[in-house]
Each structure stands twice: as C-alpha cells, then as structure tokens.
Design a protein around this motif. Structure first.
Motif, PDB file in Angstrom:
ATOM      1  N   PRO A  13    -117.647  61.184 -65.495  1.00 18.32           N
ATOM      2  CA  PRO A  13    -118.603  60.654 -64.511  1.00 18.32           C
ATOM      3  C   PRO A  13    -117.916  60.309 -63.188  1.00 18.32           C
ATOM      4  CG  PRO A  13    -118.879  59.587 -66.640  1.00 18.32           C
ATOM      5  CD  PRO A  13    -117.577  60.340 -66.690  1.00 18.32           C
ATOM      6  N   VAL A  14    -118.689  60.398 -62.125  1.00 21.91           N
ATOM      7  CA  VAL A  14    -118.221  60.112 -60.769  1.00 21.91           C
ATOM      8  C   VAL A  14    -119.051  58.965 -60.204  1.00 21.91           C
ATOM      9  CG1 VAL A  14    -117.964  61.119 -58.459  1.00 21.91           C
ATOM     10  CG2 VAL A  14    -117.519  62.513 -60.467  1.00 21.91           C
ATOM     11  N   THR A  15    -118.496  58.235 -59.277  1.00 21.15           N
ATOM     12  CA  THR A  15    -119.250  57.171 -58.615  1.00 21.15           C
ATOM     13  C   THR A  15    -120.468  57.750 -57.906  1.00 21.15           C
ATOM     14  OG1 THR A  15    -117.827  57.397 -56.669  1.00 21.15           O
ATOM     15  CG2 THR A  15    -117.207  55.725 -58.295  1.00 21.15           C
ATOM     16  N   LEU A  16    -121.486  56.918 -57.695  1.00 22.12           N
ATOM     17  CA  LEU A  16    -122.724  57.368 -57.065  1.00 22.12           C
ATOM     18  C   LEU A  16    -122.675  57.251 -55.539  1.00 22.12           C
ATOM     19  CD1 LEU A  16    -125.302  55.808 -59.538  1.00 22.12           C
ATOM     20  CD2 LEU A  16    -124.510  58.175 -59.434  1.00 22.12           C
ATOM     21  N   GLY A  17    -121.576  56.755 -55.019  1.00 21.93           N
ATOM     22  CA  GLY A  17    -121.405  56.606 -53.571  1.00 21.93           C
ATOM     23  C   GLY A  17    -119.959  56.248 -53.304  1.00 21.93           C
ATOM     24  N   ASP A  18    -119.730  55.411 -52.288  1.00 22.56           N
ATOM     25  CA  ASP A  18    -118.365  55.030 -51.935  1.00 22.56           C
ATOM     26  C   ASP A  18    -117.863  53.819 -52.724  1.00 22.56           C
ATOM     27  OD1 ASP A  18    -118.176  57.068 -50.091  1.00 22.56           O
ATOM     28  OD2 ASP A  18    -119.041  55.859 -48.480  1.00 22.56           O
ATOM     29  N   THR A  19    -118.574  53.464 -53.805  1.00 27.15           N
ATOM     30  CA  THR A  19    -118.157  52.352 -54.632  1.00 27.15           C
ATOM     31  C   THR A  19    -116.776  52.622 -55.222  1.00 27.15           C
ATOM     32  OG1 THR A  19    -120.462  52.038 -55.255  1.00 27.15           O
ATOM     33  CG2 THR A  19    -118.829  50.925 -56.606  1.00 27.15           C
ATOM     34  N   PRO A  20    -115.852  51.654 -55.188  1.00 27.80           N
ATOM     35  CA  PRO A  20    -114.535  51.847 -55.808  1.00 27.80           C
ATOM     36  C   PRO A  20    -114.685  52.213 -57.286  1.00 27.80           C
ATOM     37  CG  PRO A  20    -114.537  49.871 -54.443  1.00 27.80           C
ATOM     38  CD  PRO A  20    -115.953  50.343 -54.512  1.00 27.80           C
ATOM     39  N   PRO A  21    -113.973  53.222 -57.756  1.00 34.95           N
ATOM     40  CA  PRO A  21    -114.119  53.666 -59.144  1.00 34.95           C
ATOM     41  C   PRO A  21    -113.955  52.553 -60.168  1.00 34.95           C
ATOM     42  CG  PRO A  21    -112.834  55.267 -57.912  1.00 34.95           C
ATOM     43  CD  PRO A  21    -113.035  54.083 -57.005  1.00 34.95           C
ATOM     44  N   GLU A  22    -113.040  51.616 -59.902  1.00 35.69           N
ATOM     45  CA  GLU A  22    -112.781  50.572 -60.897  1.00 35.69           C
ATOM     46  C   GLU A  22    -113.971  49.637 -61.099  1.00 35.69           C
ATOM     47  OE1 GLU A  22    -110.971  49.193 -56.943  1.00 35.69           O
ATOM     48  OE2 GLU A  22    -111.076  51.055 -58.123  1.00 35.69           O
ATOM     49  N   GLN A  23    -114.940  49.658 -60.190  1.00 35.10           N
ATOM     50  CA  GLN A  23    -116.126  48.812 -60.333  1.00 35.10           C
ATOM     51  C   GLN A  23    -117.147  49.397 -61.317  1.00 35.10           C
ATOM     52  OE1 GLN A  23    -118.072  47.501 -56.769  1.00 35.10           O
ATOM     53  NE2 GLN A  23    -116.166  46.890 -55.768  1.00 35.10           N
ATOM     54  N   VAL A  24    -117.122  50.697 -61.500  1.00 37.63           N
ATOM     55  CA  VAL A  24    -118.165  51.330 -62.333  1.00 37.63           C
ATOM     56  C   VAL A  24    -117.622  52.261 -63.410  1.00 37.63           C
ATOM     57  CG1 VAL A  24    -119.981  51.171 -60.580  1.00 37.63           C
ATOM     58  CG2 VAL A  24    -118.432  53.132 -60.579  1.00 37.63           C
TER      59      VAL A  24
END
Length: 238
Positions: A13-24
């Motif tokens: 899975p990839v982030t849905l925007g510019d959210t830092p990966p470690e958050q999701v």
C-alpha cells in the motif's frame, strides 16, 4: 531484515497523499520493501519517490521497475513476474492506496494466483474502507462502482439506479470522479437523488486537507460543496 525475504508477490500500500508513510503504514512494510529488488508499479517516478520516503537509504538505482500503468502493455504482465518464478520476491506499488483494488495490479494478482505463486497483501490505507468507516452508512453491505458515466444523462440515470439499489438493498453505494469534476458530480447527485437520500463526501483522506461530511441532500443543497480543488474524493449515498 535479518533473513532473506520469502519469494512472493507483495502488495504494498501507498499513502493517499503527502502524509508521511510512518503515520499510516506499519514498520513491517518498510522491512518488506528493503528486501525487494523488483517492483511492478503503476508509475515509475512516483514509485521511486514513495520508496525514498519510506527509507532514504534505499538505493533506487539498484532496483528494477516494471510499468503497469495506463499505457503499459498488459500482454507483458506475465513476463513481469519472471523474477518471482525464479524465486525472488517482488512488490506491487499502485499510485495511491492498496494495489489491486480499483487498480491494474489486479491483473497481476490474477496471473500469480493462476500459477500458484504466493501473494501477500500488506496492511495500509484504503480510501474505500476509510470512507465507509467514516460515513455512518451500512458497513455490512457496500459496493464500489469506480467512475460513473461522463455523459450527464447517462450519469443521472446511473445515479438513480444506485439510489434505488441503496434503498431496496440497504446497501451503501460508493463512486469517484476525477478531482476537477467533483463539483459537477455533486451537482448531478443533487439533481438525480431524493432530498432524503444521504450523501457522504470523503476527500483528502489521511491528509491535512481531509474533509468528511454526511448530510441529507436537502442539507447539502443549502450548504453546498466546499471547494475541494484537486483533492481526490469518494462519494457515498445511502
């Protein structure tokens, strides 16, 4: 990782925007990524950027990327899986969210399953599930329809069909649109559906621009849709 990664097709899975990966994304995903040298991706440029965001120490130039985007030749998909057949782990990376969900990665997974190759889905954000979770609608029965027809008359007809289905089956109906057409789709929903039908708009999920609101259409008509700009959104009716 202390041990070599088991050969499998890892759905990353990839982030849905510019959210830092470690958050999701779980730390386990980063461990998996570090053990892969072959990636089948929807867009090479954004996949490289995502991998660097996960771990800046990754040597991008040592990796091999196989495209599966809009202009990729689907006849090559089977050939892309050659490293996996040789016993090497491979990763699948979509543009956003979970691979193989409303995504060409599904064709790769189908080939792997037919050949008995191991497929491993990893945990990560799905805009579809997040929207259902936040809508207040039926999470026991829901259907995602992707893009609706572009022609307005066809789209109005389709919206009426989905509204009837939601009412008859008590099933949540989800669909999307190209971001710059969000306002037009909203207007068509207001025209096609009854004032008592509830609409949830879930935009920019997991990002700083996140907007999630559920209202009856009569209330939406009073308030109007906020300017979402180029923010991806999912629309749900119930």
């Amino acid at each position: 990782m202390s041990e070599p990664l088991s050969p499998a097709l890892y759905l990353i899975p990839v982030t849905l925007g510019d959210t830092p990966p470690e958050q999701v994304l779980p730390a386990h995903n980063a461990d998996i990524i570090r053990g892969i040298r072959h990636f089948i991706v929807e867009e090479v440029r954004t996949a490289r950027r995502f991998l660097k965001a996960v771990d800046r120490s990754i040597d991008i130039d040592a990796l091999t990327f196989y495209p599966m985007g809009k202009h990729a030749d689907t006849a090559l998909f089977s050939r892309h899986l050659e490293p996996l057949r040789r016993g090497e782990p491979m990763g699948v990376i979509s543009e956003a969210g979970c691979p193989a969900v409303a995504d060409p990665g599904a064709d790769l997974v189908a080939i792997a399953q037919r050949e008995g190759l191991r497929v491993v889905p990893l945990v990560g954000p799905s805009s579809i599930l997040l929207a259902v979770m936040a809508s207040g609608f039926n999470g026991q029965s829901f259907a995602f329809h992707g893009y609706l027809p572009i022609d307005q008359s066809d789209r109005i007809k389709r919206l009426k069909q989905l509204e009837s289905r939601a009412k008859a089956e008590r099933q949540t109906q989800l669909f999307i649109e190209t971001p710059y057409r969000n306002a037009k789709l909203f207007a068509d929903i207001c025209q096609a559906c009854a004032p008592t039908t509830r609409l949830c708009v879930a935009a920019g999920l997991t990002t700083q621009q996140e907007f999630i609101r559920t209202l009856p259409l009569r209330e939406w008509k009073k308030q109007g849709l906020p300017d979402l700009g180029k923010i991806p959104a999912i629309f749900l009716i119930y």
